[in-house]
Write an enzyme that holds these catalytic residues in place. Structure first.
Site, PDB file in Angstrom:
ATOM      1  N   PRO A 296     122.389  78.361  20.568  1.00 26.91           N
ATOM      2  CA  PRO A 296     122.620  76.921  20.396  1.00 26.91           C
ATOM      3  C   PRO A 296     123.041  76.607  18.965  1.00 26.91           C
ATOM      4  O   PRO A 296     122.445  77.102  18.007  1.00 26.91           O
ATOM      5  CB  PRO A 296     121.238  76.312  20.685  1.00 26.91           C
ATOM      6  CG  PRO A 296     120.268  77.398  20.317  1.00 26.91           C
ATOM      7  CD  PRO A 296     120.960  78.703  20.603  1.00 26.91           C
ATOM      8  N   GLY A 297     124.088  75.821  18.808  1.00 26.71           N
ATOM      9  CA  GLY A 297     124.493  75.340  17.486  1.00 26.71           C
ATOM     10  C   GLY A 297     124.272  73.837  17.461  1.00 26.71           C
ATOM     11  O   GLY A 297     123.365  73.318  16.820  1.00 26.71           O
TER      12      GLY A 297
ATOM     13  N   CYS B 270     146.276  57.949   6.913  1.00 25.38           N
ATOM     14  CA  CYS B 270     147.560  57.371   7.315  1.00 25.38           C
ATOM     15  C   CYS B 270     147.913  57.820   8.717  1.00 25.38           C
ATOM     16  O   CYS B 270     148.843  58.611   8.899  1.00 25.38           O
ATOM     17  CB  CYS B 270     148.636  57.789   6.326  1.00 25.38           C
ATOM     18  SG  CYS B 270     148.313  57.031   4.753  1.00 25.38           S
ATOM     19  N   GLU B 271     147.155  57.364   9.675  1.00 20.90           N
ATOM     20  CA  GLU B 271     147.372  57.801  11.041  1.00 20.90           C
ATOM     21  C   GLU B 271     146.616  56.869  11.989  1.00 20.90           C
ATOM     22  O   GLU B 271     145.429  56.608  11.779  1.00 20.90           O
ATOM     23  CB  GLU B 271     146.834  59.240  11.149  1.00 20.90           C
ATOM     24  CG  GLU B 271     147.035  59.836  12.477  1.00 20.90           C
ATOM     25  CD  GLU B 271     147.187  61.350  12.411  1.00 20.90           C
ATOM     26  OE1 GLU B 271     147.584  61.879  11.352  1.00 20.90           O
ATOM     27  OE2 GLU B 271     146.905  61.972  13.426  1.00 20.90           O
TER      28      GLU B 271
ATOM     29  N   ARG C 220     136.319  64.954  15.551  1.00 21.54           N
ATOM     30  CA  ARG C 220     135.981  65.161  16.970  1.00 21.54           C
ATOM     31  C   ARG C 220     136.480  64.015  17.861  1.00 21.54           C
ATOM     32  O   ARG C 220     136.828  64.227  19.016  1.00 21.54           O
ATOM     33  CB  ARG C 220     134.471  65.367  17.149  1.00 21.54           C
ATOM     34  CG  ARG C 220     133.964  66.624  16.423  1.00 21.54           C
ATOM     35  CD  ARG C 220     132.549  66.997  16.815  1.00 21.54           C
ATOM     36  NE  ARG C 220     132.490  67.441  18.195  1.00 21.54           N
ATOM     37  CZ  ARG C 220     132.121  66.708  19.205  1.00 21.54           C
ATOM     38  NH1 ARG C 220     131.720  65.457  19.005  1.00 21.54           N
ATOM     39  NH2 ARG C 220     132.115  67.192  20.419  1.00 21.54           N
TER      40      ARG C 220
ATOM     41  N   GLY D  81     126.206  75.966  23.832  1.00 24.83           N
ATOM     42  CA  GLY D  81     126.876  74.917  24.593  1.00 24.83           C
ATOM     43  C   GLY D  81     125.970  73.823  25.120  1.00 24.83           C
ATOM     44  O   GLY D  81     126.445  72.939  25.846  1.00 24.83           O
TER      45      GLY D  81
ATOM     46  N   TYR E 189     129.733  70.283  13.889  1.00 19.81           N
ATOM     47  CA  TYR E 189     131.186  70.252  14.002  1.00 19.81           C
ATOM     48  C   TYR E 189     131.824  69.041  13.318  1.00 19.81           C
ATOM     49  O   TYR E 189     132.893  68.600  13.706  1.00 19.81           O
ATOM     50  CB  TYR E 189     131.623  70.334  15.480  1.00 19.81           C
ATOM     51  CG  TYR E 189     131.077  71.557  16.182  1.00 19.81           C
ATOM     52  CD1 TYR E 189     131.538  72.829  15.841  1.00 19.81           C
ATOM     53  CD2 TYR E 189     130.072  71.446  17.144  1.00 19.81           C
ATOM     54  CE1 TYR E 189     131.013  73.961  16.454  1.00 19.81           C
ATOM     55  CE2 TYR E 189     129.549  72.570  17.765  1.00 19.81           C
ATOM     56  CZ  TYR E 189     130.024  73.822  17.412  1.00 19.81           C
ATOM     57  OH  TYR E 189     129.495  74.929  18.010  1.00 19.81           O
TER      58      TYR E 189
HETATM   59  N1  LLP Z   1     128.227  80.902  21.048  1.00 19.64           N
HETATM   60  C1  LLP Z   1     129.548  81.069  21.156  1.00 19.64           C
HETATM   61  C2  LLP Z   1     130.085  82.377  21.503  1.00 19.64           C
HETATM   62  C3  LLP Z   1     130.408  79.989  20.935  1.00 19.64           C
HETATM   63  O1  LLP Z   1     131.731  80.158  21.054  1.00 19.64           O
HETATM   64  C4  LLP Z   1     129.869  78.725  20.585  1.00 19.64           C
HETATM   65  C5  LLP Z   1     130.747  77.580  20.340  1.00 19.64           C
HETATM   66  C6  LLP Z   1     128.487  78.614  20.469  1.00 19.64           C
HETATM   67  C7  LLP Z   1     127.684  79.720  20.716  1.00 19.64           C
HETATM   68  C8  LLP Z   1     127.810  77.330  20.069  1.00 19.64           C
HETATM   69  O2  LLP Z   1     128.066  76.278  20.923  1.00 19.64           O
HETATM   70  P1  LLP Z   1     127.223  74.909  20.775  1.00 19.64           P
HETATM   71  O3  LLP Z   1     125.792  75.210  21.192  1.00 19.64           O
HETATM   72  O4  LLP Z   1     127.258  74.503  19.349  1.00 19.64           O
HETATM   73  O5  LLP Z   1     127.921  73.960  21.656  1.00 19.64           O
HETATM   74  N2  LLP Z   1     134.323  72.209  17.902  1.00 19.64           N
HETATM   75  C9  LLP Z   1     133.829  71.907  19.229  1.00 19.64           C
HETATM   76  C10 LLP Z   1     132.874  72.943  19.731  1.00 19.64           C
HETATM   77  C11 LLP Z   1     133.477  74.328  19.748  1.00 19.64           C
HETATM   78  C12 LLP Z   1     132.446  75.313  20.155  1.00 19.64           C
HETATM   79  C13 LLP Z   1     132.954  76.683  20.047  1.00 19.64           C
HETATM   80  N3  LLP Z   1     131.999  77.660  20.359  1.00 19.64           N
HETATM   81  C14 LLP Z   1     133.170  70.534  19.193  1.00 19.64           C
HETATM   82  O6  LLP Z   1     133.170  69.899  18.154  1.00 19.64           O
HETATM   83  O7  LLP Z   1     132.666  70.050  20.207  1.00 19.64           O
END
Ligand code: LLP
Length: 463
Positions: A321-322, A391-392, A360, A278, A421
């Site tokens: 972290p993603g 088309c939106e 997003r 997050g 994402y």
């Molecule tokens: N760990 C868990 C258990 C999670 O549910 C998530 C994200 C992460 C790690 C990684 O979070 P990050 O570091 O990438 O923020 N589609 C949305 C984000 C959904 C995230 C869901 N879980 C967007 O585009 O902002």
């Protein structure tokens, strides 16, 4: 960033009041290094280059729209996270942000672990050779088949998300004669997004088991009572695109309280705590994310302090972290198609992609930046909305931004910080062909996920 989805209705009247958007940058040609990947620069002709290759060449070779991923930046960010947390902690890259076999290989080479949340992600990880013990398997509704595959593969941990799942995983592990390492995901009553967090009343969601009313303590009791499970710790994840560490502070305090209760009741000190992902990135020049070493220090200080005051040994910390790893490493390259100045409002710039390659903006009201990248320009800034070809009316890529007023069809523009994402949430809406992901490094570019073709569409449509 607002999290509220909006109905996909007409948005023509949705003209923001003056002052909503930031003023134009003093020089639109400057590429703010906060939002662009690290090897991005402009060459002598003024064109953007990444990994030493100019965008015109990339567009010619790979077409548009396309995502260009700066491999050395990705690897550097992996190293920064793992060095910041050091040998006594574990960094799990969250594959949902963007996953491919090349990514898995880079993670493996850079010493990171991997968080997957579906059978498809698990297959990708295993196929590309990620050792199973370095994989964490997540999800609020894993199927029995997915659990079976994870157990058979020998994943390092399964994160249990419900009371039913405790029993399901225990049963499958027993039938395989395995003692499965697991964590329990708890809902700590904290929801954090960007600069804000709210520390109460957020149990109303589908993930995890609430700390409230002793539910998480009961889950621990049940897991400890099952021989085929080895409970290694507690997991929490509090939100997305977070800059404010206060949410983690409250979350860590509540998780540590649970660890203390577990010790008091069962005489067991659970050895691990996972604080989830997050962590925020810069989508625009207004965002100020922290560096991994600052985050690592803040998180480990919080956990150490809370454990000291509870008289617990400090558990091993993991994070997931993603976005913070892959988000800043890619940009989407588009070609400008049509330009419509709307008198007194703004100019609509239509590109050859849209909500199918970046949902997003429509889904979360996310903010992005954009720049003219095939050349520089000394023209005046004009207020634009970058829209796609779907088309939106809600098909918006960048809601409010400034581009030079001499922008013309055929120019290349790029949206930075689209590594997370965007491809992973891309769709075939209007039978759009999902763009390729091209890795660029040291003067070489190679496709790591190819562009979809019309044959791909027809192959799925069995007629
Ligand atoms: N760990 C868990 C258990 C999670 O549910 C998530 C994200 C992460 C790690 C990684 O979070 P990050 O570091 O990438 O923020 N589609 C949305 C984000 C959904 C995230 C869901 N879980 C967007 O585009 O902002």
């Amino acid at each position: 960033m607002s999290r509220s989805a909006h109905p996909a209705g007409p948005r023509h009247a949705d003209v923001l009041t003056e002052g909503h958007y930031s003023a134009p940058a003093a020089d639109l040609n400057v590429l703010d290094e906060k939002v662009w990947s690290r090897t991005v620069t402009r060459d002598a002709d003024g064109a953007l280059t990444v990994g030493g290759i100019a965008v015109a060449r990339l567009a010619e070779e790979f077409g548009t729209p396309a995502y260009f991923l700066d491999e050395s930046d990705f690897r550097a960010r992996c190293r920064a996270w793992s060095e910041a947390f050091g040998p006594d902690a574990d960094v799990f890259y969250a594959g949902k942000a963007f996953l491919s076999r090349a990514i898995v290989r880079w993670l493996k080479e850079e010493g990171l672990n991997l968080d997957v949340c579906s059978g498809g992600e698990l297959t990708t990880a295993l196929d590309a050779g990620m050792p199973a013990e370095r994989i964490a398997f997540h999800g609020n509704n894993k199927t029995a088949a997915e659990i079976e595959r994870a157990v058979e593969a020998g994943v390092g941990r399964i994160v249990l998300d419900s009371f039913q799942e405790i029993v399901r995983v225990a049963h499958i592990a027993r039938s395989h004669g395995v003692r499965q390492r697991v964590q329990i995901r708890v809902t700590v009553g904290v929801e954090a997004h960007t600069h804000e967090f709210i520390a109460t009343a957020h149990e109303d969601q589908k993930f995890g088991i609430a700390l409230a009313d002793g539910q998480a303590a009961e889950a621990v009791r049940r897991a400890l009572g099952l021989d085929s499970l080895e409970l290694i710790g507690i997991h929490s994840h509090i939100g997305s695109q977070i800059f404010d560490m206060a949410g983690f502070e409250v979350s860590a305090r509540r998780v540590v309280q649970l660890l203390a209760e577990v010790r008091d009741e069962h005489g067991v000190e659970l050895p691990e705590i996972d604080l989830g992902g997050g962590l925020g990135i810069a989508y625009t020049s207004d965002d100020d994310p922290r560096e991994p070493h600052e985050i690592a220090k803040a998180l480990s200080d919080i956990v150490t302090r809370e454990c000291e005051s509870a008289g617990l040994r400090t558990p091993r910390i993991s994070v997931e972290p993603g976005r913070a790893i892959v988000g800043p490493t890619a940009f989407t390259l588009y070609e400008v198609g049509t330009i419509k100045p709307l008198e007194g409002l703004r100019t609509y710039v239509s590109v050859d992609g849209g909500m199918s390659d970046n949902i997003r903006t429509a889904l979360y009201d996310a903010e992005y930046s954009v720049a003219l990248v095939s050349r520089t320009s000394e023209a005046e800034p004009m207020l634009v909305r970058v829209v796609g070809k779907h088309c939106e009316s809600g098909d918006i890529v960048v809601k409010d931004a400034f581009l030079p007023a001499d922008l013309a069809p055929g120019d290349l523009i790029a949206v930075p910080a689209t590594g997370a994402y965007c491809r992973s949430m891309a769709s075939n809406y209007n039978h759009a062909l999902r763009p390729p992901v091209v890795a660029v490094r040291d003067g070489e570019a190679r496709v790591i996920v190819r562009r979809e073709t019309e044959e791909d569409l027809l192959r799925l449509d069995v007629g």
